[in-house]
Design an enzyme around this catalytic site. Structure first.
Site, PDB file in Angstrom:
ATOM      1  N   THR A   1       0.821  -1.215   0.000  1.00 63.14           N
ATOM      2  CA  THR A   1       0.000   0.000   0.000  1.00 63.14           C
ATOM      3  C   THR A   1       0.854   1.264   0.000  1.00 63.14           C
ATOM      4  O   THR A   1       1.965   1.266   0.560  1.00 63.14           O
ATOM      5  CB  THR A   1      -0.904   0.007   1.246  1.00 63.14           C
ATOM      6  OG1 THR A   1      -1.442   1.315   1.409  1.00 63.14           O
ATOM      7  CG2 THR A   1      -0.147  -0.326   2.525  1.00 63.14           C
TER       8      THR A   1
ATOM      9  N   TYR B   1      -1.544  -0.024  10.412  1.00 64.66           N
ATOM     10  CA  TYR B   1      -1.847  -0.696   9.147  1.00 64.66           C
ATOM     11  C   TYR B   1      -0.637  -0.624   8.208  1.00 64.66           C
ATOM     12  O   TYR B   1      -0.158  -1.647   7.696  1.00 64.66           O
ATOM     13  CB  TYR B   1      -3.071  -0.052   8.487  1.00 64.66           C
ATOM     14  CG  TYR B   1      -3.299  -0.505   7.062  1.00 64.66           C
ATOM     15  CD1 TYR B   1      -3.696  -1.810   6.783  1.00 64.66           C
ATOM     16  CD2 TYR B   1      -3.090   0.365   5.982  1.00 64.66           C
ATOM     17  CE1 TYR B   1      -3.880  -2.231   5.459  1.00 64.66           C
ATOM     18  CE2 TYR B   1      -3.278  -0.052   4.675  1.00 64.66           C
ATOM     19  CZ  TYR B   1      -3.674  -1.353   4.424  1.00 64.66           C
ATOM     20  OH  TYR B   1      -3.841  -1.764   3.122  1.00 64.66           O
TER      21      TYR B   1
HETATM   22  N1  LIG Z   1      -8.651  -1.397  -1.006  1.00 62.69           N
HETATM   23  C1  LIG Z   1      -7.596  -0.617  -1.120  1.00 62.69           C
HETATM   24  O1  LIG Z   1      -7.721   0.561  -1.514  1.00 62.69           O
HETATM   25  C2  LIG Z   1      -6.215  -1.137  -0.805  1.00 62.69           C
HETATM   26  C3  LIG Z   1      -5.128  -0.258  -0.922  1.00 62.69           C
HETATM   27  C4  LIG Z   1      -3.863  -0.753  -0.654  1.00 62.69           C
HETATM   28  C5  LIG Z   1      -3.678  -2.075  -0.294  1.00 62.69           C
HETATM   29  N2  LIG Z   1      -4.754  -2.904  -0.174  1.00 62.69           N
HETATM   30  C6  LIG Z   1      -4.513  -4.296   0.228  1.00 62.69           C
HETATM   31  O2  LIG Z   1      -5.187  -5.147  -0.670  1.00 62.69           O
HETATM   32  C7  LIG Z   1      -5.629  -6.330   0.006  1.00 62.69           C
HETATM   33  C8  LIG Z   1      -7.079  -6.580  -0.325  1.00 62.69           C
HETATM   34  O3  LIG Z   1      -7.858  -5.456   0.076  1.00 62.69           O
HETATM   35  P1  LIG Z   1      -9.408  -5.334  -0.233  1.00 62.69           P
HETATM   36  O4  LIG Z   1      -9.719  -3.900  -0.410  1.00 62.69           O
HETATM   37  O5  LIG Z   1      -9.777  -6.306  -1.263  1.00 62.69           O
HETATM   38  O6  LIG Z   1     -10.006  -5.775   1.189  1.00 62.69           O
HETATM   39  P2  LIG Z   1     -11.238  -6.754   1.509  1.00 62.69           P
HETATM   40  O7  LIG Z   1     -11.492  -6.606   2.972  1.00 62.69           O
HETATM   41  O8  LIG Z   1     -12.348  -6.536   0.553  1.00 62.69           O
HETATM   42  O9  LIG Z   1     -10.591  -8.186   1.204  1.00 62.69           O
HETATM   43  C9  LIG Z   1      -9.831  -8.920   2.132  1.00 62.69           C
HETATM   44  C10 LIG Z   1     -10.265 -10.364   2.015  1.00 62.69           C
HETATM   45  O10 LIG Z   1      -9.458 -11.163   2.897  1.00 62.69           O
HETATM   46  C11 LIG Z   1     -10.316 -12.001   3.664  1.00 62.69           C
HETATM   47  N3  LIG Z   1      -9.591 -12.231   4.940  1.00 62.69           N
HETATM   48  C12 LIG Z   1      -9.210 -11.299   5.848  1.00 62.69           C
HETATM   49  N4  LIG Z   1      -8.552 -11.896   6.851  1.00 62.69           N
HETATM   50  C13 LIG Z   1      -8.496 -13.221   6.580  1.00 62.69           C
HETATM   51  C14 LIG Z   1      -7.955 -14.353   7.250  1.00 62.69           C
HETATM   52  N5  LIG Z   1      -7.344 -14.233   8.428  1.00 62.69           N
HETATM   53  N6  LIG Z   1      -8.099 -15.572   6.687  1.00 62.69           N
HETATM   54  C15 LIG Z   1      -8.738 -15.722   5.492  1.00 62.69           C
HETATM   55  N7  LIG Z   1      -9.275 -14.682   4.816  1.00 62.69           N
HETATM   56  C16 LIG Z   1      -9.156 -13.451   5.361  1.00 62.69           C
HETATM   57  C17 LIG Z   1     -11.619 -11.248   3.808  1.00 62.69           C
HETATM   58  O11 LIG Z   1     -12.741 -12.068   4.057  1.00 62.69           O
HETATM   59  C18 LIG Z   1     -11.715 -10.575   2.434  1.00 62.69           C
HETATM   60  O12 LIG Z   1     -12.382 -11.397   1.493  1.00 62.69           O
HETATM   61  C19 LIG Z   1      -5.359  -6.109   1.483  1.00 62.69           C
HETATM   62  O13 LIG Z   1      -4.199  -6.836   1.831  1.00 62.69           O
HETATM   63  C20 LIG Z   1      -5.099  -4.615   1.592  1.00 62.69           C
HETATM   64  O14 LIG Z   1      -4.181  -4.313   2.615  1.00 62.69           O
HETATM   65  C21 LIG Z   1      -6.024  -2.457  -0.411  1.00 62.69           C
END
Ligand SMILES: NC(=O)c1ccc[n+]([C@@H]2O[C@H](COP(=O)([O-])OP(=O)(O)OC[C@H]3O[C@@H](n4cnc5c(N)ncnc54)[C@H](O)[C@@H]3O)[C@@H](O)[C@H]2O)c1
Length: 325
Positions: free
Chosen positions: A117, A141
């Site tokens: 991120t 985070y």
């Molecule tokens: N959304 C953004 O703008 C953004 C920006 C930078 C980085 N990210 C990174 O991208 C990744 C995905 O983000 P997102 O926006 O899709 O979030 P999200 O919450 O929609 O997706 C995360 C997924 O991981 C699953 N999950 C969480 N903990 C778990 C565990 N312990 N065991 C099994 N499954 C688990 C959740 O059920 C969910 O389906 C994350 O690692 C986040 O840090 C997201």
């Protein structure tokens, strides 16, 4: 054909990668506890509903499937929550990732693609972030994501067959252009999603946090990237690693930004709805400007974005939100 493990593939970003992976001849296994993801968002492959903490299930799966590569999306992602409940973030983002990496090394899953991120850059003096600049995350985070970056670098240095691609996402937004998947995340803090929810009357009003920043209209500027372009970057990263590419780290953004007020104008225009936006004080830790330096990903991964268009980003987000139950 590659065998691919996708942790968190039922979530917002993971589901877009799984959707795109479906056009290729890969065997996809999604591993997700559905804490924020949804079963119906997994449009390709097999879904295993389990937690990363469940190491017996995870190890058995890794032994059975003999994965070639892992996309690691699973994690906790809400910055303010990471401040009030840091242990949740160190457990889910750092500890669970460490355990996953242990199993990958033990069972030779040697290609790893990690969702990092722009939060690792912290306040980013100057506002344009290049991959080689100082990283200084300012919340738990961001620190947990940086810790995984460090683990990956150290592991790859010690295990010569293990290679990774770290992608540092900027502000991910929008929904699949074919409307197959989109953002369902509860408690989202994403500006475009919140604005679309407000335009649709799912919220009474929304807030702009600070309008006295040193930017042309006083509101913060961010680099919004369409989620399908981000998904393509992951496919490019996979192709790069499968062809023998060496470990690398790339920003994922378009290299230019929009202010909060500019985004809200576009949401009002695209939705045809006016809605209440109230001013609120600045939030601690919001940098005035955060944009990516975007050359490296084009050069190394041959990434060619297709949806660098704020109207389209907002339209896909709005159309998705309208149909979301
Ligand atoms: N959304 C953004 O703008 C953004 C920006 C930078 C980085 N990210 C990174 O991208 C990744 C995905 O983000 P997102 O926006 O899709 O979030 P999200 O919450 O929609 O997706 C995360 C997924 O991981 C699953 N999950 C969480 N903990 C778990 C565990 N312990 N065991 C099994 N499954 C688990 C959740 O059920 C969910 O389906 C994350 O690692 C986040 O840090 C997201």
């Amino acid at each position: 054909m590659a065998k691919i493990l996708v942790t968190g593939g039922a979530g917002y970003i993971g589901s877009h990668i799984v959707n795109l992976l479906g056009s290729f001849d890969h065997e996809i296994t999604v591993y997700d506890n559905l804490s924020t993801g949804r079963r119906e968002s997994v449009v390709n492959g097999e879904l295993i509903v389990a937690d990363l903490e469940n190491l017996d299930t995870l190890e058995k799966l890794i032994i059975d499937k003999k994965f070639d590569a892992c996309f690691h999306f699973a994690g906790s992602i809400i910055v303010p929550e990471s401040v009030t409940d840091p242990l949740k973030y160190y457990n889910n983002n750092t500890n669970n990732t460490l355990n996953l990496l242990n199993l990958c090394i033990k069972h030779k899953v040697n290609k790893f693609i990690f969702s990092s991120t722009a939060a690792v850059y912290g306040m980013a003096p100057g506002g344009v972030c290049s991959e080689d600049m100082q990283v200084e995350p300012i919340n738990p985070y961001g620190r947990t994501k940086l810790m995984t970056e460090w683990m990956l670098e150290d592991i790859a240095a010690a295990h010569e067959n293990f290679e990774f691609v770290i992608l540092r996402y900027f502000n991910v937004a929008g929904a699949n252009v074919d409307g197959k998947v989109g953002q369902c995340s509860p408690l989202s803090t994403h500006l475009i999603k919140i604005a679309c929810e407000t335009a649709l009357g799912k919220r009474d009003k929304m807030f702009v946090f600070g309008d006295d920043y040193d930017t042309p209209d006083g509101t913060c500027i961010r680099d919004y990237i369409h989620v399908d372009d981000l998904a393509q970057a992951h496919l490019d990263a996979l192709a790069y690693l499968l062809k023998g590419g060496k470990s690398t780290l790339c920003n994922c953004g378009y290299g230019h930004g929009y202010s909060v007020n500019e985004v809200l104008e576009v949401v009002k225009k695209v939705s045809g709805k006016d809605f209440i936006v109230e001013k609120a004080p600045r939030r601690a830790g919001d940098a005035p400007k955060l944009m990516s330096k975007a050359e490296k990903i084009a050069k190394v991964l041959k990434w060619k974005p297709k949806y660098d268009d704020l109207d389209l980003i907002v339209k896909t987000a709005y159309d998705w939100e309208k149909n979301l139950k």
